[in-house]
Design a protein around this motif. Structure first.
Motif, short mmCIF file in Angstrom:
data_model
loop_
_atom_site.label_atom_id
_atom_site.label_comp_id
_atom_site.label_asym_id
_atom_site.label_seq_id
_atom_site.Cartn_x
_atom_site.Cartn_y
_atom_site.Cartn_z
N VAL A 119 26.73 -41.78 -8.24
CA VAL A 119 25.45 -42.24 -8.77
C VAL A 119 24.41 -41.13 -8.68
O VAL A 119 23.68 -40.86 -9.64
N ALA A 120 24.34 -40.47 -7.54
CA ALA A 120 23.33 -39.44 -7.35
C ALA A 120 23.59 -38.21 -8.22
O ALA A 120 22.67 -37.66 -8.83
N HIS A 121 24.84 -37.76 -8.26
CA HIS A 121 25.16 -36.61 -9.09
C HIS A 121 24.91 -36.91 -10.57
O HIS A 121 24.37 -36.09 -11.31
N GLY A 122 25.31 -38.11 -10.98
CA GLY A 122 25.05 -38.50 -12.36
C GLY A 122 23.56 -38.62 -12.64
O GLY A 122 23.10 -38.27 -13.73
N ALA A 123 22.81 -39.10 -11.65
CA ALA A 123 21.36 -39.21 -11.83
C ALA A 123 20.73 -37.84 -12.04
O ALA A 123 19.85 -37.67 -12.89
N ASP A 124 21.18 -36.86 -11.27
CA ASP A 124 20.64 -35.51 -11.45
C ASP A 124 20.84 -35.02 -12.88
O ASP A 124 19.94 -34.45 -13.51
N LEU A 125 22.05 -35.24 -13.40
CA LEU A 125 22.33 -34.82 -14.77
C LEU A 125 21.52 -35.64 -15.76
O LEU A 125 20.97 -35.10 -16.73
N SER A 178 32.84 -36.86 -10.10
CA SER A 178 31.47 -36.75 -9.62
C SER A 178 30.96 -35.31 -9.64
O SER A 178 29.82 -35.04 -10.04
N PHE A 179 31.79 -34.37 -9.20
CA PHE A 179 31.34 -32.98 -9.16
C PHE A 179 31.28 -32.35 -10.55
O PHE A 179 30.58 -31.36 -10.76
N ALA A 180 31.99 -32.96 -11.51
CA ALA A 180 31.84 -32.51 -12.89
C ALA A 180 30.40 -32.72 -13.36
O ALA A 180 29.80 -31.86 -14.01
N ALA A 181 29.82 -33.87 -13.00
CA ALA A 181 28.42 -34.13 -13.37
C ALA A 181 27.48 -33.13 -12.72
O ALA A 181 26.52 -32.65 -13.35
N LEU A 182 27.76 -32.77 -11.48
CA LEU A 182 26.89 -31.86 -10.76
C LEU A 182 26.92 -30.46 -11.37
O LEU A 182 25.87 -29.80 -11.50
N VAL A 183 28.10 -30.00 -11.76
CA VAL A 183 28.19 -28.68 -12.39
C VAL A 183 27.52 -28.68 -13.76
O VAL A 183 26.79 -27.74 -14.11
N LEU A 184 27.73 -29.73 -14.53
CA LEU A 184 27.04 -29.82 -15.83
C LEU A 184 25.53 -29.79 -15.65
O LEU A 184 24.81 -29.17 -16.44
N ASP A 185 25.05 -30.44 -14.59
CA ASP A 185 23.61 -30.43 -14.36
C ASP A 185 23.10 -29.03 -14.10
O ASP A 185 22.02 -28.66 -14.58
N VAL A 186 23.85 -28.23 -13.35
CA VAL A 186 23.41 -26.85 -13.11
C VAL A 186 23.37 -26.06 -14.42
O VAL A 186 22.43 -25.29 -14.66
N ILE A 187 24.37 -26.26 -15.26
CA ILE A 187 24.40 -25.55 -16.54
C ILE A 187 23.19 -25.94 -17.39
O ILE A 187 22.51 -25.09 -17.97
N VAL A 188 22.91 -27.24 -17.46
CA VAL A 188 21.81 -27.73 -18.30
C VAL A 188 20.46 -27.31 -17.72
O VAL A 188 19.58 -26.82 -18.44
N SER A 189 20.28 -27.49 -16.42
CA SER A 189 18.96 -27.28 -15.83
C SER A 189 18.62 -25.81 -15.63
O SER A 189 17.45 -25.42 -15.79
N SER A 190 19.60 -24.98 -15.28
CA SER A 190 19.27 -23.59 -14.96
C SER A 190 19.45 -22.64 -16.15
O SER A 190 18.77 -21.62 -16.22
N ARG A 191 20.33 -23.02 -17.09
CA ARG A 191 20.58 -22.12 -18.21
C ARG A 191 20.18 -22.73 -19.57
O ARG A 191 20.21 -22.04 -20.59
N GLY A 192 19.86 -23.99 -19.56
CA GLY A 192 19.39 -24.64 -20.79
C GLY A 192 20.47 -24.89 -21.83
O GLY A 192 20.16 -25.22 -22.97
N VAL A 193 21.72 -24.75 -21.44
CA VAL A 193 22.83 -24.95 -22.38
C VAL A 193 23.25 -26.41 -22.34
O VAL A 193 23.47 -26.98 -21.26
N CYS A 194 23.34 -27.03 -23.51
CA CYS A 194 23.69 -28.45 -23.59
C CYS A 194 24.40 -28.70 -24.91
O CYS A 194 23.89 -28.32 -25.97
N GLU A 195 25.57 -29.32 -24.83
CA GLU A 195 26.33 -29.65 -26.03
C GLU A 195 26.38 -31.16 -26.21
O GLU A 195 26.55 -31.90 -25.24
#
Length: 264
Positions: free
Chosen positions: A128-134, A81-98
């Motif tokens: 569910v919520a962490h995944g939703a954020d991502l 679950s926290f993996a999704a949350l960290v990925l969301d921070v990377i995508v949303s704040s830095r725009g990096v997405c693979e």
């Protein structure tokens, strides 16, 4: 071992003389902890702050993201679950997405079976919520097709054998869907056709207790109707309309109507 409580007391300023790659590695490992204070209050809070403020350099973001994507296969729910949350921070704040991150997330999200919001021992899990954020932020990223995330949301809603969500997971998923529906260039068909499998399930309901996944779906779509009506808040001072507001509202109403024919 770094004194992370001392770092927290300094608003997560990086400790003097510390190696950022080593510190990031330490935080990443702490994210797997079953102790919510270690995982959430220290590790995630520090890592999210450092990613957002640029303390984590560009060259570390993709290795960190790869680690998080691999964790969708981990045995422990807090790790996934926290993996999704960290990925969301990377995508949303830095725009990096693979693309490989999106693939890994897509394989995990609808299949995740441990959907507890809060656990008395483990603390907030919120898959569910962490995944939703991502999902919501991937749906806004230029390299991800918005329809792909809308279809994933539909799959998450309809996955059977889930508990009834109790910690506002339905609200978080509705908001994520709403964010994707603000995506410029989204076609009208893509904005509504992801609801087709949901409509089929709701229209085929039988008398008796409402299955958990149907209850979750109804509450999510009702919140989505409200959000689409009012606009989607994407920041403290920013509310954005969905691209096909009228068409989405009409489709949501049509999808929900068979469940409560006697009400409206």
């Amino acid at each position: 071992m770094t004194d992370w409580h001392a770092v927290q007391a300094e608003q997560f300023a990086p400790p003097a003389g510390g190696s950022i790659p080593s510190l990031v590695g330490e935080l990443a490992e702490m994210l797997t902890s079953p102790d919510p204070q270690v995982r959430d209050e220290l590790a995630f809070s520090a890592l999210a702050t450092w990613i957002d403020e640029g303390v984590v350099p560009e060259e570390l973001l993709r290795p960190l993201g790869d680690t998080m994507a691999q964790r969708f296969l981990a045995a422990d729910i807090q790790t996934r679950s926290f993996a999704a949350l960290v990925l969301d921070v990377i995508v949303s704040s830095r725009g990096v997405c693979e693309p490989r991150w999106v693939d890994a997330f897509e394989r995990w999200y609808a299949a995740e079976g441990d959907l507890r919001g809060y656990d008395a021992t483990l603390g907030w899990l919120h898959a569910v919520a962490h995944g939703a954020d991502l999902l919501g932020d991937l749906g806004l990223h230029a390299d991800v097709a918005p329809r792909r995330m809308l279809d994933l949301a539909s799959s998450r809603l309809l996955a059977p054998a889930t508990p009834v969500w109790r910690d506002q997971e339905d609200d978080r998923l509705a908001h994520a869907i709403g964010k994707v529906l603000t995506r410029p260039g989204l076609s009208q068909d893509d904005a509504t056709a992801w609801l087709d499998p949901v409509a089929e399930v709701l229209a085929s309901g039988e008398p008796g207790p409402t299955p958990a996944h149907v209850s979750n779906t109804l509450r999510t779509l009702r919140m989505l109707y409200l959000l689409v009506s009012c606009g989607i808040r994407t920041g403290p001072d920013e509310v954005v309309p969905v691209v096909w507001r009228t068409a989405v509202l009409e489709r949501l109403a049509a999808v929900l109507h068979p469940v409560t024919l006697w009400m409206w």
